[in-house]
Design a protein around this motif. Structure first.
Motif, PDB file in Angstrom:
ATOM      1  N   GLU A  33       0.804  -1.221   0.000  1.00 37.64           N
ATOM      2  CA  GLU A  33       0.000   0.000   0.000  1.00 37.64           C
ATOM      3  C   GLU A  33       0.845   1.283   0.000  1.00 37.64           C
ATOM      4  O   GLU A  33       0.566   2.226  -0.727  1.00 37.64           O
ATOM      5  CB  GLU A  33      -0.887  -0.035   1.241  1.00 37.64           C
ATOM      6  CG  GLU A  33      -2.155   0.758   1.141  1.00 37.64           C
ATOM      7  CD  GLU A  33      -3.068   0.240   0.042  1.00 37.64           C
ATOM      8  OE1 GLU A  33      -3.671   1.060  -0.629  1.00 37.64           O
ATOM      9  OE2 GLU A  33      -3.144  -1.001  -0.147  1.00 37.64           O
ATOM     10  N   CYS A  34       1.895   1.334   0.815  1.00 32.68           N
ATOM     11  CA  CYS A  34       2.658   2.581   0.971  1.00 32.68           C
ATOM     12  C   CYS A  34       4.149   2.392   0.684  1.00 32.68           C
ATOM     13  O   CYS A  34       4.909   3.359   0.722  1.00 32.68           O
ATOM     14  CB  CYS A  34       2.479   3.113   2.394  1.00 32.68           C
ATOM     15  SG  CYS A  34       3.065   1.963   3.648  1.00 32.68           S
ATOM     16  N   LEU A  35       4.576   1.147   0.454  1.00 34.68           N
ATOM     17  CA  LEU A  35       5.976   0.836   0.136  1.00 34.68           C
ATOM     18  C   LEU A  35       6.949   1.109   1.278  1.00 34.68           C
ATOM     19  O   LEU A  35       8.141   1.299   1.044  1.00 34.68           O
ATOM     20  CB  LEU A  35       6.422   1.568  -1.142  1.00 34.68           C
ATOM     21  CG  LEU A  35       5.629   1.193  -2.398  1.00 34.68           C
ATOM     22  CD1 LEU A  35       6.123   1.987  -3.602  1.00 34.68           C
ATOM     23  CD2 LEU A  35       5.707  -0.299  -2.685  1.00 34.68           C
ATOM     24  N   HIS A  36       6.473   1.130   2.495  1.00 33.21           N
ATOM     25  CA  HIS A  36       7.390   1.167   3.633  1.00 33.21           C
ATOM     26  C   HIS A  36       7.886  -0.251   3.924  1.00 33.21           C
ATOM     27  O   HIS A  36       7.147  -1.208   3.761  1.00 33.21           O
ATOM     28  CB  HIS A  36       6.693   1.748   4.867  1.00 33.21           C
ATOM     29  CG  HIS A  36       6.567   3.235   4.801  1.00 33.21           C
ATOM     30  ND1 HIS A  36       5.363   3.891   4.950  1.00 33.21           N
ATOM     31  CD2 HIS A  36       7.501   4.187   4.590  1.00 33.21           C
ATOM     32  CE1 HIS A  36       5.575   5.194   4.827  1.00 33.21           C
ATOM     33  NE2 HIS A  36       6.853   5.409   4.602  1.00 33.21           N
ATOM     34  N   SER A  37       9.138  -0.336   4.381  1.00 25.79           N
ATOM     35  CA  SER A  37       9.757  -1.653   4.562  1.00 25.79           C
ATOM     36  C   SER A  37      10.179  -1.917   6.002  1.00 25.79           C
ATOM     37  O   SER A  37      10.517  -0.987   6.736  1.00 25.79           O
ATOM     38  CB  SER A  37      10.981  -1.765   3.647  1.00 25.79           C
ATOM     39  OG  SER A  37      10.604  -1.502   2.327  1.00 25.79           O
ATOM     40  N   TYR A  52      -2.439  -1.201  10.563  1.00 26.62           N
ATOM     41  CA  TYR A  52      -1.959   0.047   9.972  1.00 26.62           C
ATOM     42  C   TYR A  52      -0.435   0.070   9.946  1.00 26.62           C
ATOM     43  O   TYR A  52       0.215  -0.464  10.838  1.00 26.62           O
ATOM     44  CB  TYR A  52      -2.494   1.244  10.762  1.00 26.62           C
ATOM     45  CG  TYR A  52      -4.005   1.290  10.743  1.00 26.62           C
ATOM     46  CD1 TYR A  52      -4.663   1.971   9.724  1.00 26.62           C
ATOM     47  CD2 TYR A  52      -4.751   0.623  11.702  1.00 26.62           C
ATOM     48  CE1 TYR A  52      -6.050   2.005   9.673  1.00 26.62           C
ATOM     49  CE2 TYR A  52      -6.137   0.649  11.663  1.00 26.62           C
ATOM     50  CZ  TYR A  52      -6.783   1.340  10.645  1.00 26.62           C
ATOM     51  OH  TYR A  52      -8.146   1.360  10.581  1.00 26.62           O
ATOM     52  N   CYS A  53       0.111   0.711   8.908  1.00 26.50           N
ATOM     53  CA  CYS A  53       1.563   0.836   8.772  1.00 26.50           C
ATOM     54  C   CYS A  53       2.140   1.591   9.972  1.00 26.50           C
ATOM     55  O   CYS A  53       1.617   2.643  10.349  1.00 26.50           O
ATOM     56  CB  CYS A  53       1.891   1.579   7.475  1.00 26.50           C
ATOM     57  SG  CYS A  53       3.618   2.043   7.343  1.00 26.50           S
ATOM     58  N   PRO A  54       3.233   1.065  10.574  1.00 29.83           N
ATOM     59  CA  PRO A  54       3.841   1.723  11.745  1.00 29.83           C
ATOM     60  C   PRO A  54       4.432   3.092  11.409  1.00 29.83           C
ATOM     61  O   PRO A  54       4.659   3.897  12.306  1.00 29.83           O
ATOM     62  CB  PRO A  54       4.963   0.763  12.155  1.00 29.83           C
ATOM     63  CG  PRO A  54       4.801  -0.463  11.350  1.00 29.83           C
ATOM     64  CD  PRO A  54       3.896  -0.176  10.204  1.00 29.83           C
ATOM     65  N   ILE A  55       4.702   3.372  10.136  1.00 30.15           N
ATOM     66  CA  ILE A  55       5.322   4.647   9.772  1.00 30.15           C
ATOM     67  C   ILE A  55       4.277   5.678   9.355  1.00 30.15           C
ATOM     68  O   ILE A  55       4.249   6.793   9.868  1.00 30.15           O
ATOM     69  CB  ILE A  55       6.357   4.446   8.644  1.00 30.15           C
ATOM     70  CG1 ILE A  55       7.520   3.596   9.156  1.00 30.15           C
ATOM     71  CG2 ILE A  55       6.866   5.806   8.131  1.00 30.15           C
ATOM     72  CD1 ILE A  55       8.573   3.287   8.111  1.00 30.15           C
ATOM     73  N   CYS A  56       3.393   5.330   8.433  1.00 34.13           N
ATOM     74  CA  CYS A  56       2.514   6.354   7.863  1.00 34.13           C
ATOM     75  C   CYS A  56       1.045   6.128   8.213  1.00 34.13           C
ATOM     76  O   CYS A  56       0.190   6.914   7.798  1.00 34.13           O
ATOM     77  CB  CYS A  56       2.691   6.420   6.356  1.00 34.13           C
ATOM     78  SG  CYS A  56       2.104   4.936   5.529  1.00 34.13           S
ATOM     79  N   ASP A  57       0.762   5.017   8.943  1.00 35.34           N
ATOM     80  CA  ASP A  57      -0.591   4.821   9.435  1.00 35.34           C
ATOM     81  C   ASP A  57      -1.614   4.472   8.352  1.00 35.34           C
ATOM     82  O   ASP A  57      -2.809   4.522   8.599  1.00 35.34           O
ATOM     83  CB  ASP A  57      -1.065   6.075  10.179  1.00 35.34           C
ATOM     84  CG  ASP A  57      -1.453   5.732  11.602  1.00 35.34           C
ATOM     85  OD1 ASP A  57      -1.041   4.645  12.066  1.00 35.34           O
ATOM     86  OD2 ASP A  57      -2.163   6.530  12.229  1.00 35.34           O
ATOM     87  N   VAL A  58      -1.153   4.159   7.151  1.00 36.59           N
ATOM     88  CA  VAL A  58      -2.096   3.748   6.107  1.00 36.59           C
ATOM     89  C   VAL A  58      -2.642   2.365   6.477  1.00 36.59           C
ATOM     90  O   VAL A  58      -1.956   1.579   7.143  1.00 36.59           O
ATOM     91  CB  VAL A  58      -1.388   3.725   4.716  1.00 36.59           C
ATOM     92  CG1 VAL A  58      -0.535   2.482   4.551  1.00 36.59           C
ATOM     93  CG2 VAL A  58      -2.403   3.827   3.602  1.00 36.59           C
ATOM     94  N   GLN A  59      -3.885   2.099   6.091  1.00 37.17           N
ATOM     95  CA  GLN A  59      -4.442   0.773   6.375  1.00 37.17           C
ATOM     96  C   GLN A  59      -3.829  -0.242   5.421  1.00 37.17           C
ATOM     97  O   GLN A  59      -3.926  -0.107   4.206  1.00 37.17           O
ATOM     98  CB  GLN A  59      -5.958   0.797   6.203  1.00 37.17           C
ATOM     99  CG  GLN A  59      -6.596  -0.479   6.716  1.00 37.17           C
ATOM    100  CD  GLN A  59      -8.109  -0.464   6.609  1.00 37.17           C
ATOM    101  OE1 GLN A  59      -8.641  -0.201   5.549  1.00 37.17           O
ATOM    102  NE2 GLN A  59      -8.789  -0.722   7.708  1.00 37.17           N
TER     103      GLN A  59
END
Ligand SMILES: [Zn+2]
Ligand SMILES: [Zn+2]
Length: 106
Positions: A33-37, A52-59
């Motif tokens: 979804e957000c490409l955080h690794s 939710y992503c730990p960095i940007c909070d996207v679902q």
């Protein structure tokens, strides 16, 4: 005036480090979804209780977040190339682990 300077490993560290454990990526895994690794173990454990992503909070995913993460082989290759000795260290850790836990052998 900007003088060109050599890239130092400490400049790159923020791109090679997992925010969940503060160490270099191990089995780098990316949220589609957000490409955080993150490390695989870190993000899998995290998503057991979060969606939710730990960095940007996207679902990550409505119901099954683990469906929306992918191993990032390219990123992992970069980490191994840029961090001298990490790959060897990792392999040694694994060997020691399996030496102590032969029952866990894959
Ligand atoms: Zn981690
Ligand atoms: Zn994110």
């Amino acid at each position: 005036m900007h003088r060109p300077r050599r890239l130092k490993i400490t400049d790159l560290n923020p791109h090679l480090i997992c925010v969940l454990c503060g160490g270099y990526y191990v089995d780098a895994t990316t949220i589609i979804e957000c490409l955080h690794s993150f490390c695989k173990a870190c993000i899998v454990r995290y998503l057991e209780t979060n969606k939710y992503c730990p960095i940007c909070d996207v679902q990550v995913h409505k119901t099954r977040p683990l469906q929306n993460i992918r191993s990032d082989k390219t990123l992992q290759d970069i980490v191994y190339k840029l961090v001298p000795g990490l790959f060897q260290k990792e392999m040694r850790c694994r060997r020691e682990f399996y030496a102590k836990h032969p029952e866990a052998q894959p």
